[in-house]
Write a protein that holds these residues in place. Structure first.
Motif, short mmCIF file in Angstrom:
data_model
loop_
_atom_site.label_atom_id
_atom_site.label_comp_id
_atom_site.label_asym_id
_atom_site.label_seq_id
_atom_site.Cartn_x
_atom_site.Cartn_y
_atom_site.Cartn_z
N ARG A 223 0.84 -1.21 0.00
CA ARG A 223 0.00 0.00 0.00
C ARG A 223 0.88 1.25 0.00
NH1 ARG A 223 -4.08 -2.58 4.39
NH2 ARG A 223 -5.79 -3.17 3.00
N ARG A 224 2.00 1.19 0.71
CA ARG A 224 2.89 2.35 0.73
C ARG A 224 3.51 2.57 -0.64
NH1 ARG A 224 7.64 3.69 5.19
NH2 ARG A 224 8.45 5.53 4.13
N ALA A 225 3.87 1.49 -1.32
CA ALA A 225 4.44 1.62 -2.68
C ALA A 225 3.42 2.24 -3.62
CB ALA A 225 4.87 0.24 -3.19
N ILE A 226 2.18 1.81 -3.52
CA ILE A 226 1.14 2.33 -4.41
C ILE A 226 0.81 3.79 -4.09
CG2 ILE A 226 -1.33 2.11 -4.97
CD1 ILE A 226 -0.92 -0.93 -4.80
N ALA A 227 0.91 4.15 -2.83
CA ALA A 227 0.66 5.55 -2.46
C ALA A 227 1.65 6.48 -3.15
CB ALA A 227 0.75 5.71 -0.94
N ILE A 228 2.88 5.98 -3.36
CA ILE A 228 3.91 6.79 -4.01
C ILE A 228 3.78 6.71 -5.53
CG2 ILE A 228 6.40 7.13 -4.29
CD1 ILE A 228 6.72 5.81 -1.50
N ALA A 229 3.48 5.52 -6.04
CA ALA A 229 3.41 5.30 -7.50
C ALA A 229 2.09 4.60 -7.85
CB ALA A 229 4.60 4.46 -7.95
N PRO A 230 0.99 5.33 -7.80
CA PRO A 230 -0.34 4.70 -7.99
C PRO A 230 -0.57 4.12 -9.38
CG PRO A 230 -0.53 7.10 -7.93
CD PRO A 230 0.87 6.78 -7.53
N ASP A 231 0.21 4.52 -10.38
CA ASP A 231 0.00 4.02 -11.73
C ASP A 231 0.87 2.80 -12.06
OD1 ASP A 231 -1.89 5.96 -12.37
OD2 ASP A 231 -0.35 7.40 -12.93
N ASN A 232 1.66 2.35 -11.11
CA ASN A 232 2.57 1.25 -11.38
C ASN A 232 1.80 -0.07 -11.42
OD1 ASN A 232 4.51 -0.99 -10.79
ND2 ASN A 232 5.97 0.69 -10.78
N ALA A 233 1.74 -0.68 -12.61
CA ALA A 233 0.96 -1.91 -12.79
C ALA A 233 1.54 -3.06 -11.98
CB ALA A 233 0.90 -2.27 -14.27
N ASP A 234 2.87 -3.12 -11.84
CA ASP A 234 3.48 -4.21 -11.07
C ASP A 234 3.08 -4.12 -9.60
OD1 ASP A 234 4.76 -5.21 -13.30
OD2 ASP A 234 6.58 -4.05 -12.96
N TYR A 235 3.02 -2.90 -9.06
CA TYR A 235 2.63 -2.75 -7.66
C TYR A 235 1.17 -3.13 -7.46
CZ TYR A 235 6.99 -0.05 -7.35
OH TYR A 235 8.30 0.35 -7.40
N LEU A 236 0.34 -2.78 -8.44
CA LEU A 236 -1.07 -3.14 -8.33
C LEU A 236 -1.25 -4.66 -8.40
CD1 LEU A 236 -2.49 -0.29 -10.55
CD2 LEU A 236 -3.06 -0.66 -8.14
N GLU A 237 -0.47 -5.31 -9.26
CA GLU A 237 -0.53 -6.77 -9.31
C GLU A 237 -0.08 -7.37 -7.99
OE1 GLU A 237 0.88 -10.78 -9.70
OE2 GLU A 237 2.23 -9.07 -9.46
N LEU A 238 0.96 -6.78 -7.39
CA LEU A 238 1.44 -7.24 -6.09
C LEU A 238 0.38 -7.02 -5.02
CD1 LEU A 238 3.79 -8.33 -4.39
CD2 LEU A 238 4.68 -5.99 -4.24
N LEU A 239 -0.32 -5.91 -5.11
CA LEU A 239 -1.42 -5.66 -4.18
C LEU A 239 -2.47 -6.76 -4.30
CD1 LEU A 239 -3.02 -3.86 -2.18
CD2 LEU A 239 -3.98 -2.69 -4.18
N GLY A 240 -2.81 -7.12 -5.54
CA GLY A 240 -3.79 -8.18 -5.74
C GLY A 240 -3.35 -9.48 -5.08
N ARG A 241 -2.07 -9.83 -5.22
CA ARG A 241 -1.56 -11.05 -4.59
C ARG A 241 -1.61 -10.95 -3.07
NH1 ARG A 241 4.13 -11.11 -7.01
NH2 ARG A 241 4.51 -12.33 -5.12
N ALA A 242 -1.26 -9.77 -2.56
CA ALA A 242 -1.26 -9.59 -1.11
C ALA A 242 -2.68 -9.65 -0.55
CB ALA A 242 -0.60 -8.26 -0.74
N LEU A 243 -3.61 -9.05 -1.23
CA LEU A 243 -5.00 -9.09 -0.79
C LEU A 243 -5.53 -10.52 -0.81
CD1 LEU A 243 -6.39 -5.93 -2.61
CD2 LEU A 243 -6.28 -6.26 -0.13
N GLU A 244 -5.19 -11.23 -1.86
CA GLU A 244 -5.67 -12.61 -2.00
C GLU A 244 -5.09 -13.50 -0.91
OE1 GLU A 244 -4.71 -15.82 -5.29
OE2 GLU A 244 -6.02 -14.25 -6.05
N ALA A 245 -3.82 -13.26 -0.56
CA ALA A 245 -3.16 -14.10 0.43
C ALA A 245 -3.54 -13.75 1.86
CB ALA A 245 -1.64 -13.99 0.27
N SER A 246 -4.03 -12.53 2.05
CA SER A 246 -4.36 -12.08 3.41
C SER A 246 -5.69 -12.67 3.85
CB SER A 246 -4.42 -10.56 3.46
OG SER A 246 -5.57 -10.10 2.77
#
Length: 647
Positions: A223-246
């Motif tokens: 979430r901190r990475a996305i707050a800095i770079a909200p358009d980064n597709a890799d970070y959004l994909e990582l967010l999806g993985r983190a949400l799914e695993a949580s």
């Protein structure tokens, strides 16, 4: 920048046993300042071989006059490292500086970079002994400067490569807390493109936390990475993985993604992630609505509009809504002015091939062979008979229909017409294997072998050929040759070869070897969906550790919920566990997505038989038999059909 090599000036050998006199120290400092003037000019863009030689000579004279002057050795190390590309000389001079003054930050920095490079990590060929030396120097740097971003970042990468995950997490955490630095060039080169920035630190921390199962912390980091770079597709994909695993429930996951989209409605990467997640949760109508809403905000001439249209068509195809998906692809062709008239532009031709290939795939998947053939003929008219694309599609369609002799005739004619296109040679080999002419097929593929790196693809093709006809030993031999050819600097090739090798080993009856090969992949890539699926499936086939197998296959399906092979594995695991309703749901879905798979049809027949649906079971087995080319597989299916086998 590196200059032309500079000849080393004569060096006055230092004599640490004899301390320098006051006069020598004064002369040494004067030479040090002289060298720094030349060196400063070089670093500020005034680099010439002459100025670099003068700087090097002055520093050497300084070190000769006063061996205890660590700064002179450090400067010589910097010249060797940055300008001469001489790591050996840089290491000698930096080591001399550290012996004189252990707290010399610049020398420690040079040594840490030298050992990091020599560790082999950038080439994915780790030398642990040298990596430990890099760690020791980096630890000295963090002792001298506790907030040095480069040192913590390099420590994190090295610890991660050495499977010291807890230490990697600590290093990445400290990197994340460190002040920003303007000089990230070495780290970028070392990691082949990764930036030495706060958002990258957050993302690397999140990836490592996910690896060890600390999902909540990983979620906070990404979430901190996305707050800095909200358009980064890799970070959004990582967010999806983190949400799914949580442990976050489905509704909370969707609400968070919708919040991100609401904050930045033009962020197509976030929109795509939301739609993919909705589809993964079975909310297909919501996913379609998400993409259609995004499309309404774009002009049809926008590149983003095209990307969203293609994604919508893919999503509808995954949902088995074939006609809707094909209609979108047709709309894309019309929007570009592509009808049935021959095309002149290379750009239009490439676009037509891309879209028509997808339409053909949809029609084949839907069992609409007539529509698939019509699309192939349209491709031929648009591209002309001198383009091989339509022939490739036609041969593939004939093979899927079981018309192997007709396919062989067509592909041989195409090979004569397009001798430079390797696709036709491989299609001919595959078709020969389908007809039982395996040695002829293998000989054809071996004609491509040259004894060079290019043989990698050929050996994988040979391995796949032998696997398809059940000849595991020959498949293992070919896959091992591909693995030997895979360069250590290209880990993706190693992964691909290991996955093929594991399947070949399984075919050869080497269960232990197969599992070891897949574990090697998962050690480097814990979330590799193909490795997770294959290992899970092999365990299920052997009735071993079924709970573990199911968990691995479920992880694979979560990463790619429309993959027919993964869905088949999941259904088969449920079958072995006696969970027949779940088995039927997943196997039926797999069969719809891959109607030409022998394995899926046989599994579906076994499932129907166990559920008492005898007619459906025999229909599935008969379809599997019509597709089978491997002798043992054919005999097994015939035994299930009994007297119906020849009908």
């Amino acid at each position: 920048n590196k200059s032309a090599p500079v000849a080393a000036a004569p060096v006055v050998a230092p004599s640490p046993q004899t301390p320098a006199t006051r006069e020598q120290r004064e002369q040494a400092y004067a030479k040090l300042l002289e060298g720094q003037r030349y060196f400063a000019a070089a670093r500020e863009g005034g680099l010439t071989p002459e100025s670099l030689r003068l700087a090097q000579r002055a520093f050497q004279q300084s070190a000769g006059l006063d061996p205890s002057l660590a700064e002179a050795h450090t400067a010589l190390a910097e010249i060797a490292f940055f300008f001469l590309d001489d790591l050996a000389q840089a290491e000698r001079e930096a080591s001399a500086a550290v012996r004189v003054r252990p707290d010399n930050f610049g020398a420690r920095r040079i040594l840490s970079r030298i050992y990091a490079l020599k560790s082999g990590l950038p080439e994915d060929k780790l030398d642990r002994a040298i990596a430990e030396r890099a760690i020791a120097e980096l630890r000295e740097i963090t002792r001298l400067e506790k907030d040095d971003a480069e040192a913590w970042a390099l420590l994190g990468e090295i610890y991660l490569a050495m499977e010291r995950d807890s230490e990697a997490i600590d290093a990445f955490t400290r990197w994340l807390a460190a002040p920003s630095t303007i000089d990230g060039r070495f780290f970028q080169v070392f990691t082949k493109g990764r930036e030495l920035t706060t958002e990258v630190a957050a993302a690397r921390l999140a990836e490592t936390l996910l690896k060890v199962g600390r999902q909540a912390e990983a979620l906070a980091a990404v979430r901190r990475a996305i707050a800095i770079a909200p358009d980064n597709a890799d970070y959004l994909e990582l967010l999806g993985r983190a949400l799914e695993a949580s442990s976050t429930n489905e509704q909370n996951v969707l609400e968070e993604l919708r919040r991100i989209v609401a904050l930045n409605p033009a962020n197509n990467a976030a929109i795509s992630l939301l739609a993919q997640t909705e589809a993964r949760y079975g909310r297909m109508d919501d996913a379609v609505a998400t993409l259609r809403a995004a499309l309404d905000k774009h002009s049809k001439s926008d590149r983003e509009y095209l990307a969203l249209q293609i994604e919508l068509a893919q999503l509808l195809g995954d949902a088995l809504r074939f006609d809707e998906a094909a209609a979108i692809y047709d709309e894309l062709l019309k929007a570009r002015g592509i009808g049935v008239a021959p095309l002149a532009s290379d750009g239009d031709k490439s676009f037509a091939v891309l879209i028509l290939q997808r339409i053909i795939g949809l029609r084949r998947q839907a069992g609409q062979d007539g529509e698939a053939l019509a699309a192939i003929e349209r491709m031929r008219r648009l591209l002309g008979r001198e383009d091989p694309s339509a022939d490739i599609q036609y041969v593939t369609l004939l093979r899927a229909q079981g018309k192997r002799r007709e396919a062989l005739e067509v592909v041989r004619a195409a090979r004569l017409k397009f001798p430079e296109r390797v696709e036709f040679l491989r299609l001919e080999a595959a078709t020969l294997a389908n007809l039982g002419r395996v040695e002829e097929a293998a000989t054809l593929l071996r004609t491509r072998l040259t004894g060079a790196l290019a043989d990698y693809d050929e050996y994988l093709a040979i391995a796949s050929l032998f696997m398809e006809v059940g000849r595991g030993r020959e498949a293992v031999e070919a896959a091992n040759k591909a693995l030997e050819l895979a360069p250590s600097a290209l880990p993706k090739l190693i992964t691909q070869a290991l996955i093929v090798l594991a399947s070949a080993q399984d075919r050869a009856g080497d269960a232990k070897g197969s599992e070891e090969s897949l574990r090697r992949v998962l050690l480097k890539e814990p979330n590799n969906a193909t490795a997770l699926n294959n290992l899970g499936y092999f365990l299920v086939e052997r009735d071993e550790r079924l709970a573990e197998a199911l968990s691995m296959i479920q992880r694979a399906v979560r990463s790619d919920p429309t993959n027919a092979s993964f869905l088949d594995s999941l259904g088969w695991a449920h079958y072995k566990l006696g969970q027949l309703e779940d088995a039927e749901r997943h196997l039926s879905d797999a069969a719809r997505r891959s109607p030409s798979s022998v394995t899926i049809q046989e599994h579906l027949g076994d499932l129907y038989q166990r559920r008492g649906k005898t007619d459906l079971a025999r229909a599935a087995w008969r379809k599997a038999l019509s597709l089978s080319v491997e002798a043992n597989e054919t005999a097994r299916i015939k035994a299930k059909l009994g007297s119906d086998a020849d009908k």
